[in-house]
Design a protein around this motif. Structure first.
Motif, PDB file in Angstrom:
ATOM      1  N   VAL A 124      -9.071   3.467 -11.013  1.00 32.61           N
ATOM      2  CA  VAL A 124      -8.392   4.119  -9.348  1.00 32.61           C
ATOM      3  C   VAL A 124      -7.963   2.609  -8.685  1.00 32.61           C
ATOM      4  N   THR A 125      -7.199   3.048  -8.358  1.00 26.07           N
ATOM      5  CA  THR A 125      -6.178   1.665  -6.878  1.00 26.07           C
ATOM      6  C   THR A 125      -6.164   2.314  -5.771  1.00 26.07           C
ATOM      7  N   TYR A 126      -6.314   1.581  -5.191  1.00 24.78           N
ATOM      8  CA  TYR A 126      -5.741   1.976  -3.513  1.00 24.78           C
ATOM      9  C   TYR A 126      -5.098   1.298  -2.841  1.00 24.78           C
ATOM     10  N   ASP A 127      -4.280   1.591  -2.016  1.00 28.22           N
ATOM     11  CA  ASP A 127      -3.582  -0.160  -1.919  1.00 28.22           C
ATOM     12  C   ASP A 127      -2.587   1.122  -0.054  1.00 28.22           C
ATOM     13  N   PRO A 128      -3.510   0.320   1.012  1.00 31.34           N
ATOM     14  CA  PRO A 128      -3.842   0.325   2.397  1.00 31.34           C
ATOM     15  C   PRO A 128      -2.499   0.267   2.947  1.00 31.34           C
ATOM     16  N   THR A 129      -1.570  -0.992   1.934  1.00 29.96           N
ATOM     17  CA  THR A 129      -0.594  -2.158   2.362  1.00 29.96           C
ATOM     18  C   THR A 129       0.497  -0.460   3.057  1.00 29.96           C
ATOM     19  N   THR A 130       0.376   0.810   3.202  1.00 31.52           N
ATOM     20  CA  THR A 130       1.454   1.743   3.502  1.00 31.52           C
ATOM     21  C   THR A 130       0.496   2.390   5.438  1.00 31.52           C
ATOM     22  N   ILE A 131       0.063   1.262   5.284  1.00 34.68           N
ATOM     23  CA  ILE A 131      -0.496   1.719   6.882  1.00 34.68           C
ATOM     24  C   ILE A 131       0.090   0.565   7.636  1.00 34.68           C
ATOM     25  N   GLN A 132       1.010   1.561   8.966  1.00 36.81           N
ATOM     26  CA  GLN A 132       1.748   0.786   9.784  1.00 36.81           C
ATOM     27  C   GLN A 132       1.314   0.038  10.567  1.00 36.81           C
ATOM     28  N   CYS A 133       0.136   0.358  11.465  1.00 37.82           N
ATOM     29  CA  CYS A 133      -1.213  -0.541  12.058  1.00 37.82           C
ATOM     30  C   CYS A 133      -2.519   0.071  12.495  1.00 37.82           C
ATOM     31  N   THR A 134      -3.054  -0.886  12.819  1.00 40.09           N
ATOM     32  CA  THR A 134      -4.872  -0.180  13.600  1.00 40.09           C
ATOM     33  C   THR A 134      -4.871  -0.625  15.472  1.00 40.09           C
ATOM     34  N   PRO A 135      -5.149   0.163  15.618  1.00 42.37           N
ATOM     35  CA  PRO A 135      -5.742  -0.016  17.255  1.00 42.37           C
ATOM     36  C   PRO A 135      -6.626  -0.663  17.326  1.00 42.37           C
ATOM     37  N   SER A 136      -7.185  -0.810  16.346  1.00 47.02           N
ATOM     38  CA  SER A 136      -8.415  -2.272  15.875  1.00 47.02           C
ATOM     39  C   SER A 136      -7.746  -3.414  16.456  1.00 47.02           C
ATOM     40  N   THR A 137      -8.410  -4.355  17.723  1.00 47.80           N
ATOM     41  CA  THR A 137      -7.999  -5.911  18.074  1.00 47.80           C
ATOM     42  C   THR A 137      -8.135  -6.532  16.675  1.00 47.80           C
TER      43      THR A 137
END
Length: 260
Positions: free
Chosen positions: A211-224
Motif C-alpha cells: 500500500v502506498t500513502y501519499d499525504p502531499t495532496t493535503i494542502q494545509c493543516t490547522p496544526s501550528t
C-alpha cells in the motif's frame, strides 16, 4: 455438499483447523443472567440452542418494589455463529456429550461441535466449531507511526490458515482522519500498489498487499506544528466467516500550516 465432504476428508486425515465462532447475541440493556448455548445441529445446516436472560424493573416512589422477568428463546444460528432466528420458549436441554477443557459440548457430528465455552469473553458463552476458510494478519496490525509529508509505502502480509482456499472478492483501502485534526482538504491519496494475493490463497500460504500513502495532496493543516493524523484501513471481502481489517495510524509531520 461438496464443502461438507471436503471438511470430512480433512478431519479424517487430521489436517483440519476448525475454528471456534461465538454464537452471536446482543443482550438488551440491563439484562442479567445471560446464558447462550448451542444444543444441536439443524437439518438445514445450522445450530439451535438457548438464549436466556432476565430483566429487573423497579417502580419508583413510596413503597417501590422490583419485578424480575425471565426471558427464554429457542434460537438458531449458522455455522459461523450468525443469528438466523428465534422463537419464544426454551428448548429442552440435552445432557452434555463431554467436557473438553473450558468447553461443554452438547453436539458433535464429527465435523462440527457446539455448546458453551467459559473462555469466550463476555457473558454469552455459546460457540460453534466448524472447518472454514480463515486468515490472520502476519504484519503488525494497528501500529502507530510518525512519517514525513512524502509518499510512504508499507506491506501487509496475511496467512491463509483455514481449512479451505481463502477466496478474495474485493480489496479496498481508505484514508480517514484520526484525532482532532481533520485535515484540509483531504487525508491524502492511498492506493494498493501491489496485490500479491489475487483472488484465492491456498491453506498454509502467505501473501502480501503493498500500500502506498501519499499525504502531499493535503494542502494545509490547522496544526501550528504542521501535523496531520490519519488512519489507513485495508479491508478484505472474503468467504472467511470473519474478516479483519488491517490498519496503520500515522502522524504526518511537515504539512504546510494554513494561513489564518
Amino acid at each position: 455438499m461438496k464443502r461438507v465432504l471436503v471438511a470430512l476428508a480433512l478431519v479424517l486425515f487430521g489436517t483440519a483447523h476448525a475454528y471456534e465462532y461465538k454464537l452471536q447475541f446482543t443482550p438488551p440493556p440491563g439484562a442479567r443472567g445471560v446464558n447462550v448455548v448451542g444444543y444441536a445441529f439443524t437439518d438445514t445446516g445450522g445450530v439451535s440452542g438457548l438464549i436466556h436472560y432476565a430483566l429487573v424493573r423497579c417502580s419508583s416512589g413510596r413503597g417501590a418494589h422490583c419485578i424480575t422477568t425471565q426471558y427464554d428463546y429457542t434460537a438458531t444460528w449458522d455455522l459461523f455463529g450468525n443469528p438466523t432466528g428465534s422463537v419464544a420458549g426454551a428448548p429442552t436441554a440435552p445432557a452434555p456429550l463431554y467436557v473438553d477443557g473450558t468447553r461443554t459440548v452438547y453436539a458433535d457430528n464429527g465435523t462440527n461441535k457446539t455448546g458453551s465455552d467459559s473462555a469466550i469473553p463476555g457473558v454469552d458463552k455459546g460457540f460453534v466449531i466448524t472447518p472454514s476458510s480463515h486468515y490472520a494478519w502476519q504484519s503488525p496490525n494497528g501500529q502507530l507511526y510518525v512519517i514525513p509529508d512524502s509518499p510512504y509505502t508499507f506491506s501487509a502480509s496475511l496467512l491463509s490458515d483455514g481449512d479451505f482456499n481463502l477466496n478474495v472478492a474485493q480489496v479496498t483501502v481508505s484514508a480517514a482522519p484520526s484525532g482532532f485534526l481533520a485535515g484540509f482538504p483531504n487525508q491524502g491519496v492511498v492506493s494498493i500498489s501491489s496485490d500479491g494475493c489475487g483472488t484465492s490463497v491456498s491453506p498454509g500460504a502467505s501473501c502480501a498487499y503493498v500500500v502506498t500513502y501519499d499525504p502531499t495532496t493535503i494542502q494545509c493543516t490547522p496544526s501550528t506544528q504542521g501535523l496531520i493524523y490519519t488512519t489507513i484501513t485495508l479491508t478484505l471481502t472474503t468467504d472467511a466467516a470473519q474478516n479483519f481489517d488491517f490498519t496503520q495510524i500515522y502522524t504526518v509531520t511537515g504539512v504546510p500550516v494554513c494561513d489564518d
